[in-house]
Design a protein around this motif. Structure first.
Motif, PDB file in Angstrom:
ATOM      1  N   MET A 115       0.818  -1.176   0.000  1.00 30.24           N
ATOM      2  CA  MET A 115       0.000   0.000   0.000  1.00 30.24           C
ATOM      3  C   MET A 115       0.874   1.257   0.000  1.00 30.24           C
ATOM      4  O   MET A 115       0.619   2.181  -0.755  1.00 30.24           O
ATOM      5  CB  MET A 115      -0.919  -0.008   1.218  1.00 30.24           C
ATOM      6  N   VAL A 116       1.908   1.274   0.836  1.00 28.69           N
ATOM      7  CA  VAL A 116       2.790   2.439   0.894  1.00 28.69           C
ATOM      8  C   VAL A 116       3.564   2.582  -0.408  1.00 28.69           C
ATOM      9  O   VAL A 116       3.742   3.689  -0.912  1.00 28.69           O
ATOM     10  CB  VAL A 116       3.752   2.337   2.100  1.00 28.69           C
ATOM     11  N   LEU A 117       4.012   1.468  -0.958  1.00 30.23           N
ATOM     12  CA  LEU A 117       4.770   1.522  -2.215  1.00 30.23           C
ATOM     13  C   LEU A 117       3.930   2.077  -3.342  1.00 30.23           C
ATOM     14  O   LEU A 117       4.406   2.891  -4.142  1.00 30.23           O
ATOM     15  CB  LEU A 117       5.302   0.142  -2.578  1.00 30.23           C
ATOM     16  N   SER A 118       2.690   1.658  -3.434  1.00 32.88           N
ATOM     17  CA  SER A 118       1.833   2.170  -4.513  1.00 32.88           C
ATOM     18  C   SER A 118       1.527   3.651  -4.309  1.00 32.88           C
ATOM     19  O   SER A 118       1.432   4.408  -5.272  1.00 32.88           O
ATOM     20  CB  SER A 118       0.548   1.355  -4.637  1.00 32.88           C
ATOM     21  N   ALA A 119       1.407   4.095  -3.054  1.00 33.29           N
ATOM     22  CA  ALA A 119       1.182   5.518  -2.794  1.00 33.29           C
ATOM     23  C   ALA A 119       2.405   6.328  -3.196  1.00 33.29           C
ATOM     24  O   ALA A 119       2.284   7.415  -3.771  1.00 33.29           O
ATOM     25  CB  ALA A 119       0.855   5.747  -1.323  1.00 33.29           C
ATOM     26  N   ALA A 120       3.596   5.797  -2.928  1.00 32.67           N
ATOM     27  CA  ALA A 120       4.821   6.494  -3.337  1.00 32.67           C
ATOM     28  C   ALA A 120       4.908   6.587  -4.849  1.00 32.67           C
ATOM     29  O   ALA A 120       5.321   7.610  -5.391  1.00 32.67           O
ATOM     30  CB  ALA A 120       6.041   5.784  -2.770  1.00 32.67           C
ATOM     31  N   ASP A 121       4.515   5.520  -5.539  1.00 33.36           N
ATOM     32  CA  ASP A 121       4.514   5.547  -7.008  1.00 33.36           C
ATOM     33  C   ASP A 121       3.514   6.577  -7.532  1.00 33.36           C
ATOM     34  O   ASP A 121       3.787   7.278  -8.497  1.00 33.36           O
ATOM     35  CB  ASP A 121       4.167   4.172  -7.582  1.00 33.36           C
ATOM     36  N   ARG A 122       2.367   6.648  -6.897  1.00 34.06           N
ATOM     37  CA  ARG A 122       1.319   7.574  -7.361  1.00 34.06           C
ATOM     38  C   ARG A 122       1.608   9.023  -7.032  1.00 34.06           C
ATOM     39  O   ARG A 122       1.384   9.912  -7.843  1.00 34.06           O
ATOM     40  CB  ARG A 122      -0.030   7.214  -6.725  1.00 34.06           C
ATOM     41  N   PHE A 123       2.088   9.268  -5.798  1.00 41.39           N
ATOM     42  CA  PHE A 123       2.173  10.640  -5.315  1.00 41.39           C
ATOM     43  C   PHE A 123       3.598  11.175  -5.178  1.00 41.39           C
ATOM     44  O   PHE A 123       3.784  12.373  -4.997  1.00 41.39           O
ATOM     45  CB  PHE A 123       1.430  10.771  -3.988  1.00 41.39           C
ATOM     46  N   GLY A 124       4.597  10.285  -5.213  1.00 46.48           N
ATOM     47  CA  GLY A 124       6.004  10.685  -5.228  1.00 46.48           C
ATOM     48  C   GLY A 124       6.393  11.756  -4.238  1.00 46.48           C
ATOM     49  O   GLY A 124       6.467  11.511  -3.041  1.00 46.48           O
ATOM     50  N   ASP A 125       6.634  12.962  -4.737  1.00 45.69           N
ATOM     51  CA  ASP A 125       7.130  14.052  -3.906  1.00 45.69           C
ATOM     52  C   ASP A 125       6.028  14.935  -3.324  1.00 45.69           C
ATOM     53  O   ASP A 125       6.300  16.045  -2.859  1.00 45.69           O
ATOM     54  CB  ASP A 125       8.123  14.906  -4.699  1.00 45.69           C
ATOM     55  N   ALA A 126       4.803  14.428  -3.294  1.00 41.40           N
ATOM     56  CA  ALA A 126       3.720  15.148  -2.608  1.00 41.40           C
ATOM     57  C   ALA A 126       3.854  14.890  -1.105  1.00 41.40           C
ATOM     58  O   ALA A 126       4.397  13.871  -0.672  1.00 41.40           O
ATOM     59  CB  ALA A 126       2.362  14.668  -3.104  1.00 41.40           C
ATOM     60  N   GLU A 127       3.357  15.806  -0.293  1.00 41.38           N
ATOM     61  CA  GLU A 127       3.432  15.641   1.152  1.00 41.38           C
ATOM     62  C   GLU A 127       2.518  14.511   1.612  1.00 41.38           C
ATOM     63  O   GLU A 127       1.348  14.471   1.267  1.00 41.38           O
ATOM     64  CB  GLU A 127       3.059  16.938   1.856  1.00 41.38           C
ATOM     65  N   ALA A 128       3.085  13.611   2.398  1.00 46.74           N
ATOM     66  CA  ALA A 128       2.321  12.498   2.956  1.00 46.74           C
ATOM     67  C   ALA A 128       1.935  12.781   4.400  1.00 46.74           C
ATOM     68  O   ALA A 128       0.836  12.455   4.832  1.00 46.74           O
ATOM     69  CB  ALA A 128       3.139  11.208   2.881  1.00 46.74           C
ATOM     70  N   ILE A 129       2.859  13.374   5.153  1.00 45.58           N
ATOM     71  CA  ILE A 129       2.632  13.673   6.565  1.00 45.58           C
ATOM     72  C   ILE A 129       3.115  15.083   6.837  1.00 45.58           C
ATOM     73  O   ILE A 129       4.231  15.447   6.473  1.00 45.58           O
ATOM     74  CB  ILE A 129       3.387  12.686   7.476  1.00 45.58           C
ATOM     75  N   VAL A 130       2.268  15.858   7.479  1.00 47.66           N
ATOM     76  CA  VAL A 130       2.646  17.197   7.936  1.00 47.66           C
ATOM     77  C   VAL A 130       2.245  17.273   9.399  1.00 47.66           C
ATOM     78  O   VAL A 130       1.071  17.131   9.741  1.00 47.66           O
ATOM     79  CB  VAL A 130       1.950  18.304   7.123  1.00 47.66           C
ATOM     80  N   ASP A 131       3.237  17.472  10.265  1.00 42.58           N
ATOM     81  CA  ASP A 131       2.985  17.566  11.702  1.00 42.58           C
ATOM     82  C   ASP A 131       3.892  18.655  12.253  1.00 42.58           C
ATOM     83  O   ASP A 131       5.052  18.412  12.577  1.00 42.58           O
ATOM     84  CB  ASP A 131       3.261  16.225  12.372  1.00 42.58           C
ATOM     85  N   GLY A 132       3.372  19.854  12.325  1.00 46.44           N
ATOM     86  CA  GLY A 132       4.191  20.994  12.747  1.00 46.44           C
ATOM     87  C   GLY A 132       5.331  21.181  11.762  1.00 46.44           C
ATOM     88  O   GLY A 132       5.113  21.242  10.552  1.00 46.44           O
ATOM     89  N   PRO A 133       6.562  21.198  12.265  1.00 50.86           N
ATOM     90  CA  PRO A 133       7.698  21.393  11.369  1.00 50.86           C
ATOM     91  C   PRO A 133       8.074  20.137  10.571  1.00 50.86           C
ATOM     92  O   PRO A 133       8.833  20.217   9.614  1.00 50.86           O
ATOM     93  CB  PRO A 133       8.836  21.785  12.311  1.00 50.86           C
ATOM     94  N   LEU A 134       7.543  18.982  10.971  1.00 52.66           N
ATOM     95  CA  LEU A 134       7.852  17.739  10.269  1.00 52.66           C
ATOM     96  C   LEU A 134       7.038  17.630   8.990  1.00 52.66           C
ATOM     97  O   LEU A 134       5.810  17.739   9.007  1.00 52.66           O
ATOM     98  CB  LEU A 134       7.538  16.524  11.160  1.00 52.66           C
ATOM     99  N   ARG A 135       7.737  17.412   7.888  1.00 51.35           N
ATOM    100  CA  ARG A 135       7.087  17.196   6.599  1.00 51.35           C
ATOM    101  C   ARG A 135       7.763  16.009   5.935  1.00 51.35           C
ATOM    102  O   ARG A 135       8.973  16.019   5.730  1.00 51.35           O
ATOM    103  CB  ARG A 135       7.198  18.413   5.702  1.00 51.35           C
ATOM    104  N   LEU A 136       6.978  14.990   5.648  1.00 51.27           N
ATOM    105  CA  LEU A 136       7.503  13.823   4.936  1.00 51.27           C
ATOM    106  C   LEU A 136       6.764  13.674   3.621  1.00 51.27           C
ATOM    107  O   LEU A 136       5.538  13.728   3.583  1.00 51.27           O
ATOM    108  CB  LEU A 136       7.310  12.537   5.749  1.00 51.27           C
TER     109      LEU A 136
END
Length: 56
Positions: free
Chosen positions: A1-22
């Motif tokens: 599931m995570v791999l397919s999301a990375a393929d689909r969304f690549g460099d889009a933000e997945a997690i934003v928590d205050g200063p943390l951005r992944l």
């Protein structure tokens, strides 16, 4: 599931928590590292053969 999301969304933000951005690509790498650690400790990563249940 995570791999397919990375393929689909690549460099889009997945997690934003205050200063943390992944981004999805970063999240995928962190999930791979965590999965490798759990595997090395003997934790089964797939529960599908047990019908999704864990016997504690």
């Amino acid at each position: 599931m995570v791999l397919s999301a990375a393929d689909r969304f690549g460099d889009a933000e997945a997690i934003v928590d205050g200063p943390l951005r992944l981004f999805f690509t970063q999240l995928t790498e962190r999930v791979r590292v965590a999965a490798g650690a759990f595997t090395s400790w003997g934790v089964p990563l797939s529960l599908s053969s047990r019908g999704g249940a864990v016997d504690w």
